[in-house]
Design a protein around this motif. Structure first.
Motif, mmCIF file in Angstrom:
data_model
loop_
_atom_site.group_PDB
_atom_site.id
_atom_site.type_symbol
_atom_site.label_atom_id
_atom_site.label_comp_id
_atom_site.label_asym_id
_atom_site.label_seq_id
_atom_site.Cartn_x
_atom_site.Cartn_y
_atom_site.Cartn_z
ATOM 1 N N GLY A 1 31.971 42.747 18.279
ATOM 2 C CA GLY A 1 32.286 43.283 17.321
ATOM 3 C C GLY A 1 31.030 43.771 16.479
ATOM 4 N N THR A 2 29.960 43.761 16.931
ATOM 5 C CA THR A 2 28.768 44.047 16.417
ATOM 6 C C THR A 2 28.179 45.266 16.779
ATOM 7 O OG1 THR A 2 27.464 42.947 17.949
ATOM 8 C CG2 THR A 2 28.046 41.569 15.958
ATOM 9 N N ALA A 3 28.864 46.289 17.574
ATOM 10 C CA ALA A 3 28.400 47.587 17.856
ATOM 11 C C ALA A 3 28.179 48.450 16.992
ATOM 12 C CB ALA A 3 29.367 48.241 18.979
ATOM 13 N N ASP A 4 26.752 49.204 16.953
ATOM 14 C CA ASP A 4 26.286 50.181 16.129
ATOM 15 C C ASP A 4 26.685 51.402 16.638
ATOM 16 O OD1 ASP A 4 24.252 50.664 18.055
ATOM 17 O OD2 ASP A 4 22.729 49.469 16.804
ATOM 18 N N ARG A 5 26.137 52.664 15.779
ATOM 19 C CA ARG A 5 26.447 53.702 16.195
ATOM 20 C C ARG A 5 25.779 54.281 17.449
ATOM 21 N NH1 ARG A 5 28.346 58.732 13.541
ATOM 22 N NH2 ARG A 5 27.368 60.330 14.163
ATOM 23 N N ALA A 6 24.645 53.804 17.606
ATOM 24 C CA ALA A 6 23.643 54.155 18.815
ATOM 25 C C ALA A 6 24.474 53.566 20.215
ATOM 26 C CB ALA A 6 22.375 53.606 18.720
ATOM 27 N N GLU A 7 25.095 52.389 20.158
ATOM 28 C CA GLU A 7 25.821 51.694 21.222
ATOM 29 C C GLU A 7 27.001 52.586 21.422
ATOM 30 O OE1 GLU A 7 24.233 47.242 20.871
ATOM 31 O OE2 GLU A 7 25.798 47.659 19.294
ATOM 32 N N LEU A 8 27.875 52.837 20.306
ATOM 33 C CA LEU A 8 28.981 53.520 20.598
ATOM 34 C C LEU A 8 28.700 54.967 21.328
ATOM 35 C CD1 LEU A 8 30.918 52.778 17.456
ATOM 36 C CD2 LEU A 8 31.556 52.141 19.795
ATOM 37 N N ARG A 9 27.645 55.681 20.593
ATOM 38 C CA ARG A 9 27.163 56.790 21.513
ATOM 39 C C ARG A 9 26.617 56.771 22.883
ATOM 40 N NH1 ARG A 9 23.794 58.538 17.722
ATOM 41 N NH2 ARG A 9 21.945 57.268 18.752
ATOM 42 N N LEU A 10 26.054 55.780 23.205
ATOM 43 C CA LEU A 10 25.635 55.501 24.586
ATOM 44 C C LEU A 10 26.996 55.306 25.455
ATOM 45 C CD1 LEU A 10 22.834 53.603 25.985
ATOM 46 C CD2 LEU A 10 24.933 52.736 26.703
ATOM 47 N N LEU A 11 27.817 54.552 25.106
ATOM 48 C CA LEU A 11 29.110 54.121 25.960
ATOM 49 C C LEU A 11 29.923 55.309 25.884
ATOM 50 C CD1 LEU A 11 29.878 50.579 24.492
ATOM 51 C CD2 LEU A 11 28.949 51.262 26.814
ATOM 52 N N THR A 12 30.132 55.834 24.879
ATOM 53 C CA THR A 12 31.112 57.215 24.777
ATOM 54 C C THR A 12 30.403 58.135 25.897
ATOM 55 O OG1 THR A 12 31.512 56.912 22.639
ATOM 56 C CG2 THR A 12 31.735 59.257 23.534
ATOM 57 N N LYS A 13 29.265 58.577 25.824
ATOM 58 C CA LYS A 13 28.619 59.555 26.820
ATOM 59 C C LYS A 13 28.642 58.963 28.336
ATOM 60 C CE LYS A 13 25.924 62.206 23.860
ATOM 61 N NZ LYS A 13 24.577 62.993 23.394
ATOM 62 N N HIS A 14 28.268 57.663 28.469
ATOM 63 C CA HIS A 14 28.277 57.154 29.610
ATOM 64 C C HIS A 14 29.512 57.231 30.482
ATOM 65 C CE1 HIS A 14 27.747 54.203 32.801
ATOM 66 N NE2 HIS A 14 28.881 53.397 32.326
ATOM 67 N N THR B 1 38.280 53.834 20.403
ATOM 68 C CA THR B 1 39.327 53.851 21.326
ATOM 69 C C THR B 1 38.795 54.307 22.857
ATOM 70 O OG1 THR B 1 40.802 54.407 19.672
ATOM 71 C CG2 THR B 1 41.641 55.089 21.665
ATOM 72 N N TRP B 2 38.089 55.400 23.030
ATOM 73 C CA TRP B 2 37.484 55.755 24.181
ATOM 74 C C TRP B 2 36.825 54.686 25.052
ATOM 75 C CZ3 TRP B 2 38.357 58.626 28.024
ATOM 76 C CH2 TRP B 2 37.687 58.707 28.985
ATOM 77 N N VAL B 3 36.167 53.860 24.214
ATOM 78 C CA VAL B 3 35.522 52.904 25.012
ATOM 79 C C VAL B 3 36.628 51.725 25.470
ATOM 80 C CG1 VAL B 3 33.993 50.668 24.825
ATOM 81 C CG2 VAL B 3 33.248 52.971 23.978
ATOM 82 N N ALA B 4 37.712 51.607 24.741
ATOM 83 C CA ALA B 4 38.629 50.573 24.985
ATOM 84 C C ALA B 4 39.525 51.057 26.245
ATOM 85 C CB ALA B 4 39.805 50.428 24.036
ATOM 86 N N LEU B 5 39.922 52.472 26.130
ATOM 87 C CA LEU B 5 40.398 52.967 27.230
ATOM 88 C C LEU B 5 39.662 52.838 28.714
ATOM 89 C CD1 LEU B 5 41.765 56.322 25.664
ATOM 90 C CD2 LEU B 5 43.293 54.380 26.595
ATOM 91 N N ALA B 6 38.414 53.300 28.479
ATOM 92 C CA ALA B 6 37.423 53.289 29.649
ATOM 93 C C ALA B 6 37.216 51.970 30.415
ATOM 94 C CB ALA B 6 36.154 53.843 29.229
ATOM 95 N N THR B 7 37.527 50.913 29.355
ATOM 96 C CA THR B 7 37.083 49.406 29.834
ATOM 97 C C THR B 7 38.402 48.860 30.212
ATOM 98 O OG1 THR B 7 37.253 48.614 27.715
ATOM 99 C CG2 THR B 7 34.879 49.247 28.703
ATOM 100 N N GLY B 8 39.390 49.370 30.009
ATOM 101 C CA GLY B 8 40.818 48.816 30.347
ATOM 102 C C GLY B 8 41.327 47.837 29.511
ATOM 103 N N GLU B 9 40.616 47.749 28.159
ATOM 104 C CA GLU B 9 41.328 47.148 26.897
ATOM 105 C C GLU B 9 42.407 47.499 26.430
ATOM 106 O OE1 GLU B 9 38.565 45.730 24.158
ATOM 107 O OE2 GLU B 9 36.734 45.470 25.534
ATOM 108 N N LEU B 10 42.757 48.781 26.705
ATOM 109 C CA LEU B 10 43.752 49.716 25.824
ATOM 110 C C LEU B 10 44.183 50.556 27.125
ATOM 111 C CD1 LEU B 10 45.577 50.529 23.704
ATOM 112 C CD2 LEU B 10 43.722 52.238 23.063
ATOM 113 N N ALA B 11 45.592 50.567 27.249
ATOM 114 C CA ALA B 11 46.236 51.216 28.338
ATOM 115 C C ALA B 11 46.473 52.859 27.602
ATOM 116 C CB ALA B 11 47.604 50.677 28.740
ATOM 117 N N TRP B 12 46.475 53.984 28.544
ATOM 118 C CA TRP B 12 46.414 55.105 28.062
ATOM 119 C C TRP B 12 47.855 55.435 27.165
ATOM 120 C CZ3 TRP B 12 44.115 59.198 26.880
ATOM 121 C CH2 TRP B 12 44.549 60.517 26.786
#
Length: 119
Positions: free
Chosen positions: A23-36, A83-94
């Motif tokens: 629960g401590t992700a910052d904008r840079a971490e979200l950007r990195l994970l989104t692009k990854h 939401t994209w990170v949750a989908l990509a990691t399987g925490e959220l179903a499509w």
């Protein structure tokens, strides 16, 4: 890979995922994970018929089919970074993301469930 998106260094991904899960992700971490994760989707579902948008960080065209070259593509998926990170990691179903309105999809071939989770 011809795209501008590239998978991130595994150490950086692990660090960013720890921030997201804690629960401590910052904008840079979200950007990195989104692009990854968009880069991984591009590898897993090559093509140019569906545009996946995760504003403000990135967008990518994926999935085989009619190629889109100008203007708004006929098939679009849009969601936020969390939401994209949750989908990509399987925490959220499509299906759950669509039903809850956390992701929007219009057009043909916009079902990402065969490609998710990504990692």
């Amino acid at each position: 890979m011809p795209s501008r998106l590239r998978p991130a260094d595994p150490v950086d991904v692990s660090r960013a995922l720890a921030g997201v899960s804690g629960g401590t992700a910052d904008r840079a971490e979200l950007r990195l994970l989104t692009k990854h994760f968009l880069a991984l989707l591009e590898e897993r579902a090559p093509g140019r018929s569906v545009e996946v948008r995760v504003p403000p960080f990135a967008a990518v065209q994926v999935i085989e089919g009619v190629r889109h070259t100008r203007g708004t593509p006929p098939a679009v998926i849009e969601t936020d970074a969390e939401t994209w990170v949750a989908l990509a990691t399987g925490e959220l179903a499509w299906a759950d993301a669509l039903a809850s309105g956390r992701a929007q999809a219009s057009g043909e071939r916009t079902d990402l469930s065969p490609y998710l989770p990504l990692g």
